[in-house]
Motif scaffolding. Sequence first.
Motif, PDB file in Angstrom:
ATOM      1  N   ALA A   8       0.821  -1.212   0.000  1.00 45.11           N
ATOM      2  CA  ALA A   8       0.000   0.000   0.000  1.00 45.11           C
ATOM      3  C   ALA A   8       0.856   1.263   0.000  1.00 45.11           C
ATOM      4  O   ALA A   8       0.414   2.310  -0.501  1.00 45.11           O
ATOM      5  CB  ALA A   8      -0.928   0.000   1.219  1.00 45.11           C
ATOM      6  N   ASP A   9       2.082   1.172   0.557  1.00 48.44           N
ATOM      7  CA  ASP A   9       2.984   2.325   0.518  1.00 48.44           C
ATOM      8  C   ASP A   9       3.667   2.438  -0.837  1.00 48.44           C
ATOM      9  O   ASP A   9       3.872   3.536  -1.369  1.00 48.44           O
ATOM     10  CB  ASP A   9       4.048   2.201   1.613  1.00 48.44           C
ATOM     11  N   LEU A  10       4.025   1.294  -1.425  1.00 43.99           N
ATOM     12  CA  LEU A  10       4.726   1.317  -2.701  1.00 43.99           C
ATOM     13  C   LEU A  10       3.866   1.873  -3.831  1.00 43.99           C
ATOM     14  O   LEU A  10       4.381   2.496  -4.762  1.00 43.99           O
ATOM     15  CB  LEU A  10       5.213  -0.091  -3.052  1.00 43.99           C
ATOM     16  N   VAL A  11       2.574   1.627  -3.770  1.00 43.82           N
ATOM     17  CA  VAL A  11       1.720   2.084  -4.870  1.00 43.82           C
ATOM     18  C   VAL A  11       1.615   3.602  -4.917  1.00 43.82           C
ATOM     19  O   VAL A  11       1.143   4.152  -5.926  1.00 43.82           O
ATOM     20  CB  VAL A  11       0.313   1.454  -4.798  1.00 43.82           C
ATOM     21  N   THR A  12       2.049   4.280  -3.872  1.00 43.10           N
ATOM     22  CA  THR A  12       2.017   5.753  -3.909  1.00 43.10           C
ATOM     23  C   THR A  12       3.021   6.295  -4.919  1.00 43.10           C
ATOM     24  O   THR A  12       2.945   7.475  -5.291  1.00 43.10           O
ATOM     25  CB  THR A  12       2.309   6.336  -2.513  1.00 43.10           C
ATOM     26  N   TYR A  13       3.967   5.449  -5.367  1.00 42.78           N
ATOM     27  CA  TYR A  13       4.924   5.867  -6.383  1.00 42.78           C
ATOM     28  C   TYR A  13       4.354   5.763  -7.794  1.00 42.78           C
ATOM     29  O   TYR A  13       5.039   6.098  -8.767  1.00 42.78           O
ATOM     30  CB  TYR A  13       6.193   5.027  -6.296  1.00 42.78           C
ATOM     31  N   ARG A  14       3.147   5.287  -7.929  1.00 42.11           N
ATOM     32  CA  ARG A  14       2.546   5.127  -9.254  1.00 42.11           C
ATOM     33  C   ARG A  14       2.433   6.476  -9.947  1.00 42.11           C
ATOM     34  O   ARG A  14       1.986   7.469  -9.363  1.00 42.11           O
ATOM     35  CB  ARG A  14       1.158   4.484  -9.137  1.00 42.11           C
ATOM     36  N   LYS A  15       2.835   6.506 -11.232  1.00 43.24           N
ATOM     37  CA  LYS A  15       2.777   7.725 -12.029  1.00 43.24           C
ATOM     38  C   LYS A  15       2.076   7.416 -13.347  1.00 43.24           C
ATOM     39  O   LYS A  15       2.683   6.855 -14.266  1.00 43.24           O
ATOM     40  CB  LYS A  15       4.181   8.270 -12.294  1.00 43.24           C
ATOM     41  N   PRO A  16       0.808   7.751 -13.480  1.00 43.06           N
ATOM     42  CA  PRO A  16       0.088   7.473 -14.733  1.00 43.06           C
ATOM     43  C   PRO A  16       0.767   8.159 -15.921  1.00 43.06           C
ATOM     44  O   PRO A  16       1.253   9.287 -15.817  1.00 43.06           O
ATOM     45  CB  PRO A  16      -1.309   8.075 -14.471  1.00 43.06           C
ATOM     46  N   THR A  30      -4.914   1.298  -8.840  1.00 39.56           N
ATOM     47  CA  THR A  30      -4.009   1.360  -7.695  1.00 39.56           C
ATOM     48  C   THR A  30      -4.200   0.143  -6.794  1.00 39.56           C
ATOM     49  O   THR A  30      -3.226  -0.449  -6.315  1.00 39.56           O
ATOM     50  CB  THR A  30      -4.240   2.651  -6.899  1.00 39.56           C
ATOM     51  N   ALA A  31      -5.445  -0.254  -6.585  1.00 46.25           N
ATOM     52  CA  ALA A  31      -5.716  -1.448  -5.780  1.00 46.25           C
ATOM     53  C   ALA A  31      -5.155  -2.692  -6.462  1.00 46.25           C
ATOM     54  O   ALA A  31      -4.593  -3.583  -5.807  1.00 46.25           O
ATOM     55  CB  ALA A  31      -7.221  -1.591  -5.547  1.00 46.25           C
ATOM     56  N   LEU A  32      -5.291  -2.763  -7.803  1.00 47.90           N
ATOM     57  CA  LEU A  32      -4.749  -3.889  -8.550  1.00 47.90           C
ATOM     58  C   LEU A  32      -3.225  -3.918  -8.471  1.00 47.90           C
ATOM     59  O   LEU A  32      -2.617  -4.989  -8.322  1.00 47.90           O
ATOM     60  CB  LEU A  32      -5.200  -3.815 -10.009  1.00 47.90           C
ATOM     61  N   LEU A  33      -2.597  -2.745  -8.545  1.00 50.47           N
ATOM     62  CA  LEU A  33      -1.142  -2.671  -8.470  1.00 50.47           C
ATOM     63  C   LEU A  33      -0.637  -3.218  -7.134  1.00 50.47           C
ATOM     64  O   LEU A  33       0.386  -3.920  -7.082  1.00 50.47           O
ATOM     65  CB  LEU A  33      -0.672  -1.229  -8.665  1.00 50.47           C
ATOM     66  N   ALA A  34      -1.352  -2.940  -6.066  1.00 53.24           N
ATOM     67  CA  ALA A  34      -0.967  -3.484  -4.761  1.00 53.24           C
ATOM     68  C   ALA A  34      -1.020  -5.007  -4.782  1.00 53.24           C
ATOM     69  O   ALA A  34      -0.136  -5.687  -4.233  1.00 53.24           O
ATOM     70  CB  ALA A  34      -1.873  -2.923  -3.676  1.00 53.24           C
ATOM     71  N   GLN A  35      -2.046  -5.570  -5.414  1.00 49.58           N
ATOM     72  CA  GLN A  35      -2.152  -7.018  -5.515  1.00 49.58           C
ATOM     73  C   GLN A  35      -1.048  -7.597  -6.398  1.00 49.58           C
ATOM     74  O   GLN A  35      -0.524  -8.692  -6.143  1.00 49.58           O
ATOM     75  CB  GLN A  35      -3.529  -7.405  -6.059  1.00 49.58           C
ATOM     76  N   GLU A  36      -0.686  -6.873  -7.474  1.00 45.95           N
ATOM     77  CA  GLU A  36       0.389  -7.336  -8.349  1.00 45.95           C
ATOM     78  C   GLU A  36       1.729  -7.364  -7.605  1.00 45.95           C
ATOM     79  O   GLU A  36       2.544  -8.273  -7.808  1.00 45.95           O
ATOM     80  CB  GLU A  36       0.468  -6.434  -9.587  1.00 45.95           C
ATOM     81  N   ILE A  37       1.960  -6.396  -6.751  1.00 46.72           N
ATOM     82  CA  ILE A  37       3.174  -6.388  -5.938  1.00 46.72           C
ATOM     83  C   ILE A  37       3.175  -7.582  -4.985  1.00 46.72           C
ATOM     84  O   ILE A  37       4.186  -8.274  -4.825  1.00 46.72           O
ATOM     85  CB  ILE A  37       3.296  -5.067  -5.160  1.00 46.72           C
ATOM     86  N   GLU A  38       2.028  -7.846  -4.366  1.00 52.04           N
ATOM     87  CA  GLU A  38       1.932  -8.997  -3.460  1.00 52.04           C
ATOM     88  C   GLU A  38       2.115 -10.316  -4.223  1.00 52.04           C
ATOM     89  O   GLU A  38       2.719 -11.259  -3.710  1.00 52.04           O
ATOM     90  CB  GLU A  38       0.585  -8.987  -2.731  1.00 52.04           C
TER      91      GLU A  38
END
Length: 231
Positions: A8-16, A30-38
């Motif tokens: 949840a902290d890492l996804v704050t670096y997302r840059k569209p 953003t929620a999907l990106l968190a799951q992809e990291i996991e």
Amino acid sequence: MESLKPAADLVTYRKPVFPGESDAYRDARTALLAQEIELRRHMTRVAQQRQALPPGPLITKDYRFKDEQGFEVGLIDLFGDKDALVAYFWMYGPERERPCPMCTNWVGSVDGNANDIKQRVAYKILGRSPVERQFAFAQERGWRNTDFIQTIGDDYANDLGLLTPDGEYPALVVFRKDGEQIRLFWMSEMRAEMADPGQDPRDGPDIASLWPILDLTPEGRAPDWYPKLRY
């Protein structure tokens, strides 16, 4: 071991990259990106757990094969100068007019990386058809980097439970040298009974690139779609 930052902290670096995201798209992506990291982290943990397996059983039977030149060899000969052997048994027995489309997809998807794979480990495709027949199909498909091996007799296939009254089945097996002996390191053990409802039996992760790429698309795998031998 260094602790990992929460996804949840890492996804704050997302840059569209493209402007015009709706709030709904941004939140869902953003929620999907968190799951992809996991998922990435879980795949890493599974790989580490696999690599930490204790020594597997010794392979005591003298399985015999014919190599690409038609010479009779044993299992240990398939290693060459490597300490590990990745062996995929594909569904292309002599009774088949054509090989299994799913096996064909698997072998074809790995062929492009076969030379890279063979820098680290031995990699062979095993089949019950004569090696010349397997190689002829490889030429038809344009495969250039895959080594085909014929099993002599059906001991190998029978011992792995790959021959049934309904036909033959594939198997992905990794063997490891232990001095002058051979041990099983790992083999796929996801049986049809372990499939989730509404899904084809398959391993995780999928080695064939077809399925992960389709998973990136809007319609995904499409439950009624399968690869064909001719296009």
